[in-house]
Design a protein around this motif. Structure first.
Motif, PDB file in Angstrom:
ATOM      1  N   HIS A   6      10.308 -10.838  -2.933  1.00  0.00           N
ATOM      2  CA  HIS A   6      10.709  -9.841  -3.964  1.00  0.00           C
ATOM      3  C   HIS A   6       9.633  -9.419  -4.938  1.00  0.00           C
ATOM      4  O   HIS A   6       9.712  -8.380  -5.318  1.00  0.00           O
ATOM      5  N   ARG A  10       8.729  -5.637  -5.540  1.00  0.00           N
ATOM      6  CA  ARG A  10       8.739  -5.039  -6.865  1.00  0.00           C
ATOM      7  C   ARG A  10       7.391  -4.273  -7.217  1.00  0.00           C
ATOM      8  O   ARG A  10       7.207  -3.484  -7.777  1.00  0.00           O
ATOM      9  N   LEU A  61      13.824  -3.394 -13.105  1.00  0.00           N
ATOM     10  CA  LEU A  61      13.898  -4.625 -13.632  1.00  0.00           C
ATOM     11  C   LEU A  61      15.233  -5.239 -13.977  1.00  0.00           C
ATOM     12  O   LEU A  61      15.396  -6.279 -13.419  1.00  0.00           O
ATOM     13  N   SER A  64      16.354  -6.398 -10.621  1.00  0.00           N
ATOM     14  CA  SER A  64      15.777  -7.758 -10.300  1.00  0.00           C
ATOM     15  C   SER A  64      16.533  -8.670 -11.066  1.00  0.00           C
ATOM     16  O   SER A  64      16.793  -9.869 -10.644  1.00  0.00           O
ATOM     17  N   LEU A  65      17.046  -8.503 -12.187  1.00  0.00           N
ATOM     18  CA  LEU A  65      17.449  -9.585 -13.152  1.00  0.00           C
ATOM     19  C   LEU A  65      18.852  -9.722 -12.941  1.00  0.00           C
ATOM     20  O   LEU A  65      19.427 -10.926 -12.914  1.00  0.00           O
ATOM     21  N   SER A  67      19.985  -9.461  -9.717  1.00  0.00           N
ATOM     22  CA  SER A  67      19.981  -9.953  -8.227  1.00  0.00           C
ATOM     23  C   SER A  67      20.360 -11.381  -8.125  1.00  0.00           C
ATOM     24  O   SER A  67      20.428 -12.134  -9.207  1.00  0.00           O
ATOM     25  N   GLU A  69      18.049 -13.586  -6.857  1.00  0.00           N
ATOM     26  CA  GLU A  69      16.897 -14.195  -7.085  1.00  0.00           C
ATOM     27  C   GLU A  69      16.829 -15.353  -7.958  1.00  0.00           C
ATOM     28  O   GLU A  69      17.736 -15.398  -8.894  1.00  0.00           O
ATOM     29  N   VAL A  71      15.851 -18.030 -10.952  1.00  0.00           N
ATOM     30  CA  VAL A  71      15.242 -17.816 -12.167  1.00  0.00           C
ATOM     31  C   VAL A  71      13.799 -17.793 -12.256  1.00  0.00           C
ATOM     32  O   VAL A  71      13.208 -17.005 -13.242  1.00  0.00           O
ATOM     33  N   THR A  73      11.661 -16.669 -10.267  1.00  0.00           N
ATOM     34  CA  THR A  73      11.379 -15.082  -9.766  1.00  0.00           C
ATOM     35  C   THR A  73      11.670 -14.027 -10.895  1.00  0.00           C
ATOM     36  O   THR A  73      10.883 -13.197 -11.126  1.00  0.00           O
ATOM     37  N   LYS A  74      12.857 -14.137 -11.436  1.00  0.00           N
ATOM     38  CA  LYS A  74      13.275 -13.419 -12.626  1.00  0.00           C
ATOM     39  C   LYS A  74      12.361 -13.231 -13.559  1.00  0.00           C
ATOM     40  O   LYS A  74      11.929 -12.415 -14.286  1.00  0.00           O
ATOM     41  N   LEU A  77       9.056 -11.626 -12.890  1.00  0.00           N
ATOM     42  CA  LEU A  77       9.267 -10.186 -12.933  1.00  0.00           C
ATOM     43  C   LEU A  77       9.329  -9.820 -14.223  1.00  0.00           C
ATOM     44  O   LEU A  77       8.643  -8.620 -14.731  1.00  0.00           O
ATOM     45  N   LEU A  78       9.873 -10.385 -15.350  1.00  0.00           N
ATOM     46  CA  LEU A  78       9.740 -10.187 -16.638  1.00  0.00           C
ATOM     47  C   LEU A  78       8.354 -10.034 -17.330  1.00  0.00           C
ATOM     48  O   LEU A  78       8.165  -9.169 -17.945  1.00  0.00           O
TER      49      LEU A  78
END
Length: 176
Positions: A6, A10, A61, A64-65, A67, A69, A71, A73-74, A77-78
């Motif tokens: 993921h 992204r 974003l 993704s948040l 999704s 996925e 925590v 991974t989130k 990504l953040l």
């Protein structure tokens, strides 16, 4: 657990967004040159493309948040989004700067370019003063431009290279 697939997807979308922002801004400014001065074209195009790039990044974003996925991974990504938002915005800006350079014009006359530079300086100046303890804003700005350009070029190359390899066809077989 962190989903590397993921994260990779992204980051690939980030690279495509940087390239898209660069190409779209460049094409729109060049088209605008047929009807108006460079600075006027840049001031008309840059706000639109900067907002479009920010909205696209924000949408990715948010997707993704929300999704399924993990925590971890989130959170990664953040953090990546916060770290990469300024280099991402530099994609459209660098298209305008490149065109101005080729035309031997000063981009600093653009109100949009100046506003973005002032905004980033207001963000970086306290950080610079806190970390380095001095008035190094010009140095930090130059460093930011260099880092943002390198990130953009590398991300573009990573995204475009597989496409180029597919277009060029398979490697010829070696004779033994």
């Amino acid at each position: 657990m962190i989903s590397l697939a993921h994260l990779k997807r992204r980051l690939g979308q980030y690279a495509a967004l940087w390239v898209g922002g660069f190409l779209l801004t460049g094409a729109a400014v060049l088209a605008g040159l047929l009807f108006m001065d460079l600075i006027v074209a840049v001031d008309m195009v840059l706000p639109v493309t900067l907002v479009a790039v920010l909205l696209a990044m924000g949408a990715g974003l948010v997707l993704s948040l929300v999704s399924g996925e993990t925590v971890g991974t989130k959170l990664i990504l953040l953090v990546l989004a916060l770290l990469l938002v300024l280099p991402l915005l530099w994609g459209p800006m660098s298209a305008a700067v490149s065109i101005a350079f080729v035309l031997d014009r000063s981009i600093e006359y653009s109100q949009t370019y100046a506003a973005v530079q002032i905004g980033i300086s207001r963000l970086l100046m306290p950080l610079t003063g806190w970390i380095l303890g001095g008035a190094l804003v010009d140095t930090v700005w130059a460093f930011f431009q260099g880092v943002a350009s390198v990130i953009g070029v590398v991300s573009a190359w990573v995204k475009i290279w597989p496409l180029l390899r597919r277009l060029l066809g398979p490697e010829p077989a070696r004779e033994t």
